[in-house]
Every structure is written in structure tokens, then in C-alpha cells.
Design a protein around this motif. Structure first.
Motif, PDB file in Angstrom:
ATOM      1  N   LEU A 145      65.736  67.574  54.208  1.00  0.00           N
ATOM      2  CA  LEU A 145      64.562  68.027  53.462  1.00  0.00           C
ATOM      3  C   LEU A 145      63.272  67.527  54.091  1.00  0.00           C
ATOM      4  O   LEU A 145      62.274  68.248  54.135  1.00  0.00           O
ATOM      5  CB  LEU A 145      64.648  67.584  51.998  1.00  0.00           C
ATOM      6  N   ASP A 197      60.292  69.861  55.452  1.00  0.00           N
ATOM      7  CA  ASP A 197      58.922  69.630  54.997  1.00  0.00           C
ATOM      8  C   ASP A 197      57.966  69.526  56.184  1.00  0.00           C
ATOM      9  O   ASP A 197      56.910  70.161  56.211  1.00  0.00           O
ATOM     10  CB  ASP A 197      58.880  68.322  54.196  1.00  0.00           C
ATOM     11  N   PHE A 256      66.414  72.673  49.180  1.00  0.00           N
ATOM     12  CA  PHE A 256      65.558  71.952  48.222  1.00  0.00           C
ATOM     13  C   PHE A 256      66.103  72.100  46.800  1.00  0.00           C
ATOM     14  O   PHE A 256      66.164  71.128  46.049  1.00  0.00           O
ATOM     15  CB  PHE A 256      64.113  72.466  48.284  1.00  0.00           C
ATOM     16  N   GLN A 299      69.294  70.050  46.144  1.00  0.00           N
ATOM     17  CA  GLN A 299      69.050  68.617  46.043  1.00  0.00           C
ATOM     18  C   GLN A 299      68.198  68.259  44.832  1.00  0.00           C
ATOM     19  O   GLN A 299      67.799  67.116  44.661  1.00  0.00           O
ATOM     20  CB  GLN A 299      68.401  68.098  47.339  1.00  0.00           C
ATOM     21  N   ASP A 352      65.179  69.174  44.143  1.00  0.00           N
ATOM     22  CA  ASP A 352      63.758  69.035  44.425  1.00  0.00           C
ATOM     23  C   ASP A 352      63.069  70.381  44.189  1.00  0.00           C
ATOM     24  O   ASP A 352      62.594  71.036  45.113  1.00  0.00           O
ATOM     25  CB  ASP A 352      63.557  68.558  45.868  1.00  0.00           C
ATOM     26  N   ARG A 361      59.196  70.849  45.358  1.00  0.00           N
ATOM     27  CA  ARG A 361      58.954  71.233  46.755  1.00  0.00           C
ATOM     28  C   ARG A 361      59.495  72.632  47.034  1.00  0.00           C
ATOM     29  O   ARG A 361      58.887  73.388  47.785  1.00  0.00           O
ATOM     30  CB  ARG A 361      59.574  70.227  47.739  1.00  0.00           C
ATOM     31  N   ALA A 362      60.619  72.981  46.424  1.00  0.00           N
ATOM     32  CA  ALA A 362      61.170  74.331  46.603  1.00  0.00           C
ATOM     33  C   ALA A 362      60.156  75.372  46.132  1.00  0.00           C
ATOM     34  O   ALA A 362      59.902  76.356  46.833  1.00  0.00           O
ATOM     35  CB  ALA A 362      62.483  74.480  45.836  1.00  0.00           C
ATOM     36  N   TRP A 414      56.999  75.472  48.589  1.00  0.00           N
ATOM     37  CA  TRP A 414      57.242  76.168  49.852  1.00  0.00           C
ATOM     38  C   TRP A 414      57.583  77.633  49.635  1.00  0.00           C
ATOM     39  O   TRP A 414      57.202  78.485  50.449  1.00  0.00           O
ATOM     40  CB  TRP A 414      58.328  75.458  50.669  1.00  0.00           C
TER      41      TRP A 414
END
Length: 134
Positions: A68, A72, A96, A99, A101, A104-105, A108
Motif C-alpha cells: 500500500l 501511495d 486498499f 486491507q 484502508d 485511501r481507497a 485514490w
């Protein structure tokens, strides 16, 4: 396997060497090769591509957090530039999400979906919006 003996001068030489190692199930060697590639004076797009490759290798080696971080770094490096769609972007968003997250997914995903203005294939990522809403 010429890729294993050719001198590493160009970005593609590193990719070919890493791919050759990976095909021989030598993922650690492939990882080390790409780590060397991303510190060379290549273009930002090449380095970002190398970071994606490092992330994908890290996923295969079950090092999810490191993967990840590579993703990033890669996306952050090139987000201001136009670049073509790749199916790897779906793999990145899925990583992402898997996991946990989602923040952040979502970030992005929004950034990548905005790239539809010049490459309509980015619309393929739209399906991840529903997954993130769940």
C-alpha cells in the motif's frame, strides 16, 4: 534468458530482469531489482511504474502494508500528469479495500476517476464506488 545477463541501463531492462526473476519464482530478487530501478534517474512515470510493480510484488509476498505504501508513493508521484489507464489501478484500489484502508481507497479512486476527461477507460473503476459505499 538474455534479461538476466544484459547490463541494466534502461528502465525496461530492470523490468525485464525483475519479470525474469519472478517467472523463476525468485520474487525476492525481482523485488531487489525493482528497488534499484526506482532510485535510478528515470522519468517520474517510469519510477511510478516501478513502484506499482514493487507494490504488486509485495502483495504476492503477503507484505500488504508495504504494498500500500508503494502504491501511495506511485500515485502521488504522477497524479498531476496525464497517464494511460491500466488494469493495475483496479488491483491497487482492491488492495486498499482488502486491507481495510477505505479512506485511501476512496481518495485514490476519486483521483483516478477524474482522469476520465482524457481516457474513458478510467470509468471501469466506477464499480469500486459501490464496494466502498457498503
Amino acid at each position: 534468458m538474455f534479461a538476466l545477463v544484459r547490463p541494466l541501463r534502461k528502465y525496461m531492462h530492470y523490468v525485464e530482469r525483475a519479470a525474469a526473476y519472478e517467472s523463476l519464482f525468485l520474487r525476492r530478487r525481482a523485488l531487489e531489482t525493482m528497488k534499484r530501478a526506482v532510485i535510478q534517474p528515470f522519468t517520474d512515470k517510469e519510477i511510478a511504474s516501478g513502484l506499482v510493480y514493487l507494490g504488486l510484488l509485495s502483495l504476492k509476498m503477503k507484505n500488504h502494508r508495504q504494498a500500500l505504501d508503494y502504491f501511495d508513493q506511485s500515485l502521488d508521484m504522477i497524479m498531476e500528469e496525464p497517464f494511460p489507464y491500466s488494469s493495475n489501478f483496479g488491483k491497487i484500489i482492491k488492495a486498499f479495500i482488502r486491507q481495510g484502508d477505505k479512506e485511501r481507497a476512496q481518495y485514490w479512486l476519486n483521483q483516478l476517476l477524474a482522469k476520465q476527461s482524457y481516457d474513458r477507460r478510467f470509468k471501469r473503476l466506477e464499480k469500486y464506488r459501490e464496494i466502498l459505499r457498503a
